[in-house]
Design a protein around this motif. Structure first.
Motif, mmCIF file in Angstrom:
data_model
loop_
_atom_site.group_PDB
_atom_site.id
_atom_site.type_symbol
_atom_site.label_atom_id
_atom_site.label_comp_id
_atom_site.label_asym_id
_atom_site.label_seq_id
_atom_site.Cartn_x
_atom_site.Cartn_y
_atom_site.Cartn_z
ATOM 1 N N THR A 113 0.731 -1.010 -0.106
ATOM 2 C CA THR A 113 0.059 -0.034 -0.044
ATOM 3 C C THR A 113 0.941 1.122 0.130
ATOM 4 N N SER A 114 0.280 2.512 -0.204
ATOM 5 C CA SER A 114 1.066 3.512 -0.285
ATOM 6 C C SER A 114 1.219 4.316 0.952
ATOM 7 N N ALA A 115 0.770 3.814 2.007
ATOM 8 C CA ALA A 115 0.642 4.310 3.569
ATOM 9 C C ALA A 115 2.032 5.016 3.863
ATOM 10 N N PHE A 154 0.144 0.684 -6.246
ATOM 11 C CA PHE A 154 -1.302 1.369 -6.497
ATOM 12 C C PHE A 154 -0.852 2.757 -7.058
ATOM 13 N N ASN A 155 -1.847 3.144 -8.126
ATOM 14 C CA ASN A 155 -1.818 4.559 -8.691
ATOM 15 C C ASN A 155 -0.663 4.993 -8.688
ATOM 16 N N SER A 200 -11.439 0.405 -1.179
ATOM 17 C CA SER A 200 -10.701 1.096 -1.766
ATOM 18 C C SER A 200 -10.000 0.289 -2.666
ATOM 19 N N SER A 201 -8.881 0.908 -3.467
ATOM 20 C CA SER A 201 -7.839 -0.029 -4.247
ATOM 21 C C SER A 201 -7.243 -0.811 -3.505
ATOM 22 N N GLY A 202 -6.723 -0.582 -2.345
ATOM 23 C CA GLY A 202 -5.852 -1.550 -1.480
ATOM 24 C C GLY A 202 -7.028 -2.721 -1.378
ATOM 25 N N GLU A 260 1.691 -2.946 5.150
ATOM 26 C CA GLU A 260 0.907 -1.436 5.871
ATOM 27 C C GLU A 260 -0.458 -1.047 4.946
ATOM 28 N N TYR A 261 -1.248 -2.041 5.394
ATOM 29 C CA TYR A 261 -2.778 -1.769 5.011
ATOM 30 C C TYR A 261 -3.431 -1.978 6.524
ATOM 31 N N CYS A 305 -0.231 10.676 4.938
ATOM 32 C CA CYS A 305 -1.164 9.868 3.836
ATOM 33 C C CYS A 305 -0.254 8.757 3.059
ATOM 34 N N HIS A 306 0.613 9.521 2.277
ATOM 35 C CA HIS A 306 1.205 8.580 1.486
ATOM 36 C C HIS A 306 2.993 8.671 1.727
ATOM 37 N N CYS A 335 -6.879 8.970 5.101
ATOM 38 C CA CYS A 335 -6.261 8.005 4.222
ATOM 39 C C CYS A 335 -6.047 6.671 4.631
ATOM 40 N N THR A 336 -5.728 6.503 5.953
ATOM 41 C CA THR A 336 -5.618 5.281 6.716
ATOM 42 C C THR A 336 -6.961 4.602 7.282
ATOM 43 N N LEU A 374 -12.538 2.258 4.400
ATOM 44 C CA LEU A 374 -11.404 1.412 4.846
ATOM 45 C C LEU A 374 -11.222 0.679 6.032
ATOM 46 N N LYS A 420 -10.213 -3.226 6.605
ATOM 47 C CA LYS A 420 -8.997 -3.627 7.411
ATOM 48 C C LYS A 420 -9.425 -4.448 8.442
HETATM 49 O O1 C5P Z 1 -4.298 6.450 -1.920
HETATM 50 P P1 C5P Z 1 -4.162 5.645 -2.800
HETATM 51 O O2 C5P Z 1 -5.787 4.958 -2.960
HETATM 52 O O3 C5P Z 1 -3.417 5.633 -3.953
HETATM 53 O O4 C5P Z 1 -3.386 4.208 -1.873
HETATM 54 C C1 C5P Z 1 -3.608 2.899 -2.280
HETATM 55 C C2 C5P Z 1 -4.161 2.091 -1.428
HETATM 56 O O5 C5P Z 1 -3.221 1.962 -0.270
HETATM 57 C C3 C5P Z 1 -5.366 2.561 -0.851
HETATM 58 O O6 C5P Z 1 -6.424 2.381 -1.580
HETATM 59 C C4 C5P Z 1 -5.474 1.843 0.832
HETATM 60 O O7 C5P Z 1 -6.339 0.945 0.601
HETATM 61 C C5 C5P Z 1 -4.074 2.112 1.036
HETATM 62 N N1 C5P Z 1 -3.800 3.128 1.928
HETATM 63 C C6 C5P Z 1 -3.589 2.840 3.377
HETATM 64 N N2 C5P Z 1 -3.557 3.934 4.055
HETATM 65 C C7 C5P Z 1 -3.077 4.922 3.706
HETATM 66 C C8 C5P Z 1 -2.935 5.242 2.235
HETATM 67 C C9 C5P Z 1 -3.169 4.468 1.527
HETATM 68 O O8 C5P Z 1 -4.340 1.794 3.681
HETATM 69 N N3 C5P Z 1 -2.426 6.056 4.742
#
Ligand code: C5P
Length: 319
Positions: free
Chosen positions: A100-102, A123-124, A235-237, A255-256, A266-267, A277-278, A285, A289
């Protein structure tokens, strides 16, 4: 911190979220912008084995194959890749990573472990360059939302992030999964750039997820949650986790479910702080999770220190 510990134990609730996030969730529930009508039956008390069995029976990864209107009349049968996503990678993919991008993955030094997997999902616009030590540099599949294809800031056409990988795009469709309605009014118009990209790069595997698959995942989350979840796509995750569970014998998710490094960052690749974001505002989300946490076969120590969850592939599940 209290919420994090409850999440690790699997008994967190939306009532523990910051009031701002609770308010946002309430607004999404009232708006119901995708017209969700849950018709399933709640089965919130399932054991891990029962949950896995339900997933194996229900989760069918589906992409647009051009056989249904309006896509059939638009020539999409020959536009989409000839080989379906499920048959693209060798059937024997043993172990896979979902990254994930966390923000919490920063300073994790997980890069080497992540790259040791047979396939890696990202992701993304999440980069690897400059972050190799923490996130690795191997990318097999990239899941992208429709904003990546349509927002010029992402340079979808020429950024190297989107080359030499399998691309899987998605966009929130109505819950009815009426493809005609969706085609006329996508959240962001991903169809035009998709067609263009397929014509210019016919050899790159590039798929659009079928809205039925996305909403099937939503139904599964709601079915297994006591609270009413946001009526918006997962979410994409979460989509990525279920995709990899369908393709691999074992899936390591990084890191999901957050580690003890969790902050509001956030990222890992940008200086932007937002707890949503989380924990979610638009996407359900928190509930995604909690569900993934319930499926974890990995060590609790790996969850706390690495933010790692280990899940079995669905093919290996015996019911
Ligand atoms: O933000 P974005 O959708 O591009 O991030 C990809 C996936 O990573 C999210 O859909 C989410 O499931 C996970 N994520 C997360 N916590 C974060 C950022 C992203 O769980 N802080």
């Amino acid at each position: 911190r209290a919420l994090l510990r409850r999440l690790w134990k699997g008994d967190a609730s939306s009532r523990m979220l910051h009031p701002r996030l609770q308010k946002a969730m309430g607004a999404y529930l009232r708006a119901n912008k995708h017209g969700v009508r849950f018709r399933g039956r709640r089965a919130a008390g399932r054991s891990r084995a029962e949950l896995l069995c339900a997933l194996r029976g229900r989760v069918r990864v589906r992409t647009l194959d051009g056989t249904e209107p309006p896509f059939s009349a638009l020539g999409w049968r020959t536009l989409v890749p000839a080989v379906p996503l499920g048959q693209l990678l060798p059937r024997g993919l043993r172990s896979c990573a979902v990254v994930t991008s966390a923000g919490a993955i920063l300073n994790s030094s997980l890069g080497e472990e992540i790259d040791s997997h047979d396939a890696v999902l990202r992701f993304n616009s999440a980069p690897t360059h400059g972050y190799e030590k923490d996130v690795g540099n191997k990318t097999t599949i990239r899941i992208i939302n429709s904003q990546i294809l349509t927002n010029p800031n992402h340079h979808f056409i020429d950024s190297s992030l989107y080359k030499d990988v399998i691309l899987v795009a998605w966009d929130p469709a109505p819950y009815s999964a009426n493809l005609n309605l969706w085609y006329k009014k996508p959240d962001y118009n991903l169809f035009t750039p998709y067609v263009q990209h397929r014509q210019r790069n016919p050899n790159q595997p590039f798929y659009i997820l079928h809205p039925k698959f996305i909403w099937q995942l939503w139904d599964i989350i709601q079915e297994n949650t006591r609270e009413k979840i946001q009526p918006n796509p997962p979410s994409s995750g979460f989509i990525g986790v279920l995709l990899m569970m369908s393709l691999c014998s074992e899936v390591h998710v990084y890191e999901y479910v957050p580690s003890e490094r969790q902050t509001e960052l956030c990222h890992y690749h940008e200086l932007y702080y937002d707890a949503a974001c989380t924990l979610g505002a638009y996407h359900p989300l928190l509930y995604e999770k909690l569900l993934v946490q319930r499926l974890n076969t990995g060590a609790q120590g790996d969850l706390h220190r690495k933010g790692k969850v280990v899940l079995p592939g669905l093919r290996a599940v015996r019911c």
